[in-house]
Design an enzyme around this catalytic site. Structure first.
Site, PDB file in Angstrom:
ATOM      1  N   HIS A   1      12.770  60.884  51.404  1.00 21.89           N
ATOM      2  CA  HIS A   1      11.318  61.002  51.512  1.00 21.89           C
ATOM      3  C   HIS A   1      10.610  60.863  50.165  1.00 21.89           C
ATOM      4  O   HIS A   1       9.378  60.820  50.099  1.00 21.89           O
ATOM      5  CB  HIS A   1      10.974  62.347  52.160  1.00 21.89           C
ATOM      6  CG  HIS A   1       9.653  62.366  52.847  1.00 21.89           C
ATOM      7  ND1 HIS A   1       8.639  63.228  52.500  1.00 21.89           N
ATOM      8  CD2 HIS A   1       9.168  61.617  53.870  1.00 21.89           C
ATOM      9  CE1 HIS A   1       7.596  63.016  53.274  1.00 21.89           C
ATOM     10  NE2 HIS A   1       7.885  62.046  54.119  1.00 21.89           N
TER      11      HIS A   1
ATOM     12  N   LYS B 123       8.854  59.497  46.887  1.00 21.39           N
ATOM     13  CA  LYS B 123       7.977  58.347  46.661  1.00 21.39           C
ATOM     14  C   LYS B 123       7.704  58.253  45.164  1.00 21.39           C
ATOM     15  O   LYS B 123       6.861  58.974  44.626  1.00 21.39           O
ATOM     16  CB  LYS B 123       6.696  58.515  47.473  1.00 21.39           C
ATOM     17  CG  LYS B 123       6.960  58.490  48.983  1.00 21.39           C
ATOM     18  CD  LYS B 123       5.811  59.018  49.788  1.00 21.39           C
ATOM     19  CE  LYS B 123       6.115  58.902  51.275  1.00 21.39           C
ATOM     20  NZ  LYS B 123       7.243  59.744  51.697  1.00 21.39           N
TER      21      LYS B 123
ATOM     22  N   HIS C 214      -2.579  62.143  53.867  1.00 20.48           N
ATOM     23  CA  HIS C 214      -1.122  62.062  53.894  1.00 20.48           C
ATOM     24  C   HIS C 214      -0.572  62.713  52.622  1.00 20.48           C
ATOM     25  O   HIS C 214       0.621  62.816  52.423  1.00 20.48           O
ATOM     26  CB  HIS C 214      -0.674  60.599  53.999  1.00 20.48           C
ATOM     27  CG  HIS C 214       0.780  60.418  54.276  1.00 20.48           C
ATOM     28  ND1 HIS C 214       1.684  60.057  53.293  1.00 20.48           N
ATOM     29  CD2 HIS C 214       1.499  60.567  55.408  1.00 20.48           C
ATOM     30  CE1 HIS C 214       2.891  59.978  53.821  1.00 20.48           C
ATOM     31  NE2 HIS C 214       2.819  60.275  55.093  1.00 20.48           N
TER      32      HIS C 214
END
Length: 595
Positions: A247, A249, A478
């Site tokens: 996950h 980034k 997000h």
């Protein structure tokens, strides 16, 4: 038209469920010939079921049909103002043009200030590489982010002033920020073709390593997508734990002029950079160390370089070992943030403090000083997905997780949770319904009914997504942030922007009577502490309106939502992606009927 429904009573009203999926199918069939399909193609890359449903509904929207005798909802007709409704804008950001003329060389020099060393580009070159819809000089953007270097992503469909100081991925990859030699992209959801197009033309054949967590069919599809690009290599992250994800980034950008690290919250797909609120930490440009430098040279007071090397080493990948060597060759001493990461595994002893919420606990204990009255300061968490917390708050949320979040120095007492409120910001159904994207925005908020039904107690902590002062209330978040804030919202003890949602998989959970921490996923974020920014008060002043030009807001931390958080009312319900919403239309006049 009649609608039979069943319902689940929750802490904030009912979850209304359709008694039959036939109704949704009938509406879909009846919409044939009436609905203008979206130009959005179905995704060719791996994504969650919620995302897939979002793409389906953008391509084949279901129109709302008013019930007899029912007053029309104010949200039935979408706004048509091009500044406010992103749906009416061009589907391609490449089609947008900047109308601002370039600055003169003299003006350019003065606007760079201390950031002048970050590029040797001429004003003409800067104008050539201005990104779509960019009305602000890139040096102004960087300067606006000082000293924190924390930015939000640009949103299509909001007033331009609310994109001031925001960045698009094309800004980050622009030649204005350096002459690229090679790069690494770490992410969860990746559209290879779209990603390659975000690089400027002259960098599209530079070596690009993509670190992912795909397996089996989705891995084969990713390899197929990458095959046309000879410069693209793939690196699979080891994921041995069930339900674990890659996950993280992050971007590592190697330039002729140095190295840059970017840690953010966006997937590498168009939707995440289009009409959503995301967070970015952009490092300074790190220069190369002189030949023969000591192995200790180039480290920051936050130990960022060593922690980044340790994180990359956890992948145990030869491809990433090349990058640990590159990082060691650069001077990262200007870094003012701490790295907080998670890697999959079971950790004991000193290893337990290296990852997850125990990593955060260790930094807050060792690097923070107690603040008078801090025991009553709430912890505020904001996220886009939620895992299973257990039968009640004592199982994880208000035990090990809260203990980590409430740590601040050594010897500070932790009050009972009833006296030390936890405020959780998660979009309500109405937040999603009235958003720029409408119901499809909920595809990036994959909280499922199966999980929600098991933990209705959690929803008593929920607060609405509200960002009116930044003009982003309709751009669904997000971004994931966690912080400790004074009750009057004027002082901030710490702030974390991260990829980690509210879940045990991301943060870790204790096993074996608390002697072992179990983590399923890779996550990464950066922690801002006042001590690293030489603030003697031990707190950050908080900027109530991040677009205010008042002088007294200089040096204040730009919290990306309105304060104080607004608790759910009795009518509010948390967005749950896999149940229908058919009683009110969204901002495009559509309903939501997931399969």
């Amino acid at each position: 038209m009649s609608r039979g429904t069943g319902s689940q009573q929750g802490s904030y009203g009912k979850w209304t469920l359709s008694s039959s999926e036939d109704e949704c199918e009938d509406q879909e069939a009846s919409s044939t010939g009436k609905v203008k399909p979206s130009s959005s193609p179905p995704p060719q890359y791996h994504c969650s079921d919620a995302r897939k449903e979002s793409y389906k509904r953008k391509s084949h929207p279901l129109k709302f049909e008013e019930l007899p005798g029912k007053e029309p909802s104010p949200a039935k007709k979408p706004k048509t103002d091009r500044e406010d409704s992103g749906w009416c804008l061009s589907s391609s950001e490449d089609e947008q043009k900047s109308e601002k003329p370039g600055k003169s060389e003299k003006e350019e020099t003065s606007s760079k200030g201390k950031l002048q060393k970050e590029s040797r580009r001429s004003p003409d070159t800067q104008e050539k590489y201005r990104t779509p819809s960019d009305a602000q000089d890139p040096w102004d953007v960087l300067q606006a982010g000082e000293p924190f270097r924390f930015y939000l992503t640009k949103v299509t469909g909001i007033k331009p002033k609310y994109n001031t100081g925001a960045l698009h991925i094309k800004d980050i990859l622009s030649p204005l920020f350096g002459t690229l030699v090679s790069s690494v992209q770490f992410n969860y959801c990746i559209d290879v073709a779209w990603l390659v197009k975000q690089y400027p033309q002259e960098f599209r054949d530079k070596p690009l390593l993509i670190v992912h967590g795909e397996k089996q069919e989705s891995k084969a599809r990713l390899h197929e997508d990458a095959h046309p690009y000879e410069n693209v290599r793939l690196c699979q992250a080891r994921l041995d734990q069930a339900f674990g994800t890659h996950h993280t980034k992050m971007m590592l950008l190697l330039y002729e002029e140095g190295l840059r690290v970017v840690i953010h919250t966006s997937n590498l797909i168009r939707d995440d950079w289009h009409q959503k609120t995301q967070g970015i930490w952009l490092s300074p440009l790190y220069p190369r160390l002189p030949e023969g430098s000591s192995s200790l040279a180039g480290e920051s007071v936050t130990n960022f370089r060593a922690d980044l090397v340790a994180y990359l080493s956890a992948y145990n990948s030869p491809s990433l070992r090349e990058w640990t060597d590159i990082i060691k060759q650069h001077d990262l001493s200007e870094t003012r943030v701490y790295l907080v990461g998670s890697t999959p595994g079971r950790f004991q002893g000193y290893e337990k403090d290296k990852w997850g919420h125990f990593r955060l606990r260790k930094i807050l204990r060792e690097k923070c000083s107690p603040i008078a009255g801090v025991e009553s300061w709430p912890v505020i968490g904001q996220f886009s997905s939620i895992g299973s917390m257990g039968a009640d708050q004592s199982k994880w949320l208000h035990s090990e997780f809260s203990e980590s979040m409430k740590t601040l120095g050594k010897g500070v007492k932790t009050l009972p949770h009833s006296e030390n409120p936890l405020q959780l910001i998660y979009p309500s159904v109405d937040n999603v319904r009235t958003s720029l994207e409408g119901y499809p925005a909920g595809g990036s908020l994959p909280y499922g009914i199966q999980t929600a039904q098991k933990q209705p107690w959690l929803h008593t902590y929920f607060h609405r997504w509200k960002a009116e002062t930044s003009g982003r209330s309709r751009a669904m978040p997000h971004i994931k942030t966690y912080m400790r804030l004074s009750p009057d919202c004027r002082q901030l003890a710490w702030f974390l922007v991260t990829s980690a949602n509210l879940s045990k998989a991301a943060w870790g959970s204790l096993e074996k009577s608390g002697t072992q921490l179990f983590i399923r996923s890779y996550e990464l974020g950066v922690l801002f502490l006042p001590s690293a920014f030489d603030l003697p008060s031990g707190t950050f002043p908080v900027k109530p309106n991040i677009y205010s030009n008042k002088e007294d807001s200089a040096g204040s931390f730009p919290v990306p939502f309105d304060l104080p958080p607004e608790r759910y009312t009795g009518k509010d319900r948390p967005w749950i992606w896999n149940i229908p919403y058919v009683n009110a239309p969204d901002s495009h006049g559509n309903i939501w009927c997931p399969k």
